[in-house]
Design an enzyme around this catalytic site. Structure first.
Site: not given
Ligand code: ARG
Ligand code: GLU
Length: 716
Positions: A86, A221, A651
């Site tokens: 991502h 990921d 991330s």
């Molecule tokens: N929750 C993770 C973060 O905050 C992954 C986000 C990307 N993935 C998604 N399915 N939108 O960035």
């Molecule tokens: N998916 C998050 C990022 O892009 C990390 C998840 C979080 O917020 O801890 O940094």
């Protein structure tokens, strides 16, 4: 056990680590004896010098800021870097077309020549960081409150100018503890970063937005990039003649696997936490801010989803926007739930009472801190109406619709144009052309009309009329939404990529006049000007007073707990979070194990659902149980949870074992723990990481990219 104690003593234990707590994102140069002792007790075998050293190569030399908001780490001596899928998503998407759909099919460069350049992508290595508090605050003592920001700015400027060594480095000074401390960060920026490999979305984003923030998780990921340098191994703009960068340090990869209670350390660039906010702020976030933004995005997402489901072209166009919009939307929902469950407002109030008692105990403190808490009452009450309008403007006018996004690109230029020198006009025009081209690549007029028709009336209906300009109110009260859309989109040049692009081949005052008479332009500018004058200015000035008050409050807290380690809120600077591999109990009657396997991917497999459509190649490997040296007891591990305190920006961060080897790549948090940006709960806050063995398995067995594996140093 820990939890009961927490509830009894309130925030103190939430802010300061207890013997067992895993809370905190620590500044690597300030890992004090206390932290290192605790890390050793938890199993860590190395030293603080191994993590960050001024004099020798250390782990920090293998960790980078990846792009705007992620972390990445080096995994070979040829500049190979791993981050999340991502995080590489924009790059992968930009190289994708319906014919070469790397999102769907994955991408693997067979050799260096096939690695794809990304003009908008860069990575930053931290050269050094220093506590510069004294220099930044020099000359500010005793000066009137409102003259201090200028002094700080001037001092900071001097420090960064010197540190940048005439542009060789990028230097920034950042406040910690709301300006009670300042740190200088000096970075080396590499701008030639090429895409090397990415699994298909059905692996790299498996579970999609459905599983996002959730456990059990099965997302592969990750994506691979390579940093290029000039012949002297120095940063250079993209050039075909550049060569793979030779890093000072890269991580060895451990195939040992993760086991309960194993020590873990996450080393990366967490973006923002707000652990010191007072009860009033928490209550505003829970009761107003989060719910408002969730409501607006509910609407937008359902409209995007409907169109993306119907048309593969729209799916690709809106994939990135959808993911970004849905990501925060889902997090906020978890955050509200988590805060309620922690009884967060109450917990904060209990702490505030302790603070009050501490202040009352001494005359000096009374003089300095007694107004702090009552000030918060006043200031947050003043802020509330503006905060709502601020959120609505951001969600609807600023980020809500493609139409206004396109207008915004030209709006600022229109007001500056006449004042620009001809050569600057040419530069500005070029940048606008590029931004419009990018914009229209991800634009479908029919979809955007629906979003506009849904969001703009919300802005009109939900906001206090005093925050809306007269012409907008008049328009909305006498025109039906349908008619409004019809006139706006039919008449506006901003909904028409061909016409607008043609108009933009060059630009002069006459053309700008035409543009400024466009109906969408007029409406946007009216909303924007009114907002800036009547909302933003008030919001910012109250927020400034709040920040000033927070500075005093946090200074008090620091005094109150002198001698005990305190961590500063995340601010996109390099941090260490340590914890251990463990599952958790998200709710009564449910226990989450700490790892998942490919078996779970197959249980979710459903070709009819986009997010769960397992690629055939992975099914085949599963049926043959062809996991090679990456499997464990006939299973292939995919993800694991641990108790490292992380946030957005982490991330792609390396998850490091007790010996300093790479065991995972951080990519998410569990939904039940997303309130950890505001309040940490050691029982329920877990970060979610990709098991590095799964990444290697995909690279080796699915992609057949043996060369890449050979480049890495794999240890058992
Ligand atoms: N929750 C993770 C973060 O905050 C992954 C986000 C990307 N993935 C998604 N399915 N939108 O960035
Ligand atoms: N998916 C998050 C990022 O892009 C990390 C998840 C979080 O917020 O801890 O940094």
């Amino acid at each position: 056990m820990i939890r009961n104690r927490l509830l009894l003593t309130g925030l103190i234990l939430l802010v300061f680590t207890s013997l067992f707590a895993k809370e905190g994102m620590w500044i690597p140069t300030l890992l004090n004896k206390y932290n290192i002792e605790e890390m050793k007790q938890m199993g860590f075998k190395l030293t603080a010098e191994d993590i960050y050293s001024v004099n020798q190569v250390s782990m920090k030399d293998a960790v980078v800021i990846f792009g705007g908001g992620c972390t990445g780490e080096l995994i070979s001596d040829q500049g190979l870097l791993i981050t999340n899928h991502h995080c590489g998503f924009d790059a992968i998407q930009n190289h994708s077309t319906v014919e070469h759909d790397y999102l769907t099919n994955g991408f693997w460069a067979k050799n260096h020549q096939e690695e794809l350049p990304n003009p908008q992508l860069s990575v930053r290595f931290l050269d050094r960081m220093d506590d510069v508090s004294e220099k930044v605050l020099a000359g500010s003592e005793g000066k009137p409150q409102d003259s201090i920001p200028a002094i700080i700015l001037r001092n900071s400027k001097r420090i960064t100018t010197e540190a940048s060594q005439k542009g060789r480095f990028e230097a920034v000074v950042q406040p910690l503890f709301y300006g009670n401390q300042y740190f200088l960060y000096v970075y080396q920026v590499f701008e030639d970063v090429r895409l090397v490999g990415a699994p298909p979305t059905s692996i790299g984003k498996f579970g999609g937005d459905t599983d996002n923030w959730m456990w059990p998780r099965h997302t592969g990921d990750f994506s691979l990039f390579r940093i290029y340098a000039n012949k002297d191994n120095q940063p250079a703009k993209y050039s075909a003649g550049n060569v793979p960068y030779k890093p000072k340090k890269f991580f060895k990869i451990s195939l040992k696997g993760v086991h309960p209670e194993d020590f873990t350390m996450v080393y990366g660039y967490p973006g923002r936490t707000q652990e010191f906010l007072p009860s009033q702020a928490i209550s505003q976030i829970m009761e107003q801010g989060d719910p408002d933004k969730i409501k607006i995005r509910d609407m937008k997402l359902s409209l995007l989803a409907a169109d993306m489901d119907k048309d593969p072209k729209v799916r690709i166009q809106y994939a990135s926007k959808y993911a970004t919009t849905s990501n925060a939307w889902k997090k906020w929902q978890g955050e509200v739930k988590g805060l309620k469950r922690l009884n967060a407002v109450n917990t904060k109030q209990n702490f505030e009472n302790e603070f009050k008692a501490w202040v009352a105990a001494e005359r000096d403190r009374k003089n300095r801190y007694s107004e702090v808490l009552p000030n918060f009452d006043k200031l947050y009450a003043q802020l509330a109406p503006y905060a709502k309008a601020y959120d609505y403007y951001g969600e609807i006018v600023q980020r809500g619709t493609d139409l206004f996004t396109a207008v915004a690109i030209l709006e600022s230029l229109e007001s500056r144009w006449a004042k620009l020198k001809p050569e600057d006009q040419a530069l500005a025009l070029k940048s606008v052309q590029q931004r419009l081209a990018d914009h229209f690549k991800e634009y479908n007029r029919a979809t955007d009309e629906k979003v506009f028709a849904a969001l703009i009336p919300m802005y009109y209906n939900d906001l206090d009329p005093r925050f809306l300009p007269e012409d907008f109110k008049a328009l909305m009260s006498k025109t039906s939404t349908e008619k409004l859309i019809n006139t706006l989109y039919r008449k506006s040049i901003f909904s028409d990529s061909i016409k607008l692009t043609a108009l933009m081949t060059d630009l002069d005052l006459k053309k700008l006049k035409t543009i400024s008479e466009d109906p969408a332009f007029i409406l946007f500018r009216s909303l924007k000007n009114f907002y800036e004058k009547n909302v933003e200015s008030n919001y910012t000035s109250i927020q400034k007073q709040i920040d000033g008050n927070l500075k005093t409050y946090v200074a008090g807290i620091m005094k109150m707990h002198e001698g005990r380690p305190l961590w500063a809120d995340a601010n996109k600077s390099l941090r260490v979070a340590y914890g251990k591999v463990e599952g958790f109990e998200p709710m009564d009657g449910v226990i989450y194990d700490y790892y998942t396997t490919v078996d779970g991917i197959m249980q979710k497999d459903n070709p009819a659902i986009y997010d769960y459509n397992v690629p055939q190649a992975l099914r085949d490997l599963y049926h043959k149980k062809d996991y090679g040296r990456y499997g464990e007891n006939g299973k292939m591990n995919v993800c694991f949870t641990a108790s490292n305190h992380t946030t957005g920006g982490n991330s792609g961060s390396p998850v490091i074992d007790a010996n300093g080897n790479l065991i995972g790549v951080n990519f998410d948090r569990s939904w039940e723990g997303t309130m950890s940006d505001l309040m940490f709960d050691p029982d329920r806050c877990r970060n979610i990481s990709l098991d590095i063995r799964y990444a290697l398995f995909i690279i080796d067995k699915l992609a057949g990219a043996k060369d890449l594996i050979d480049e890495m140093v794999v240890v058992n």
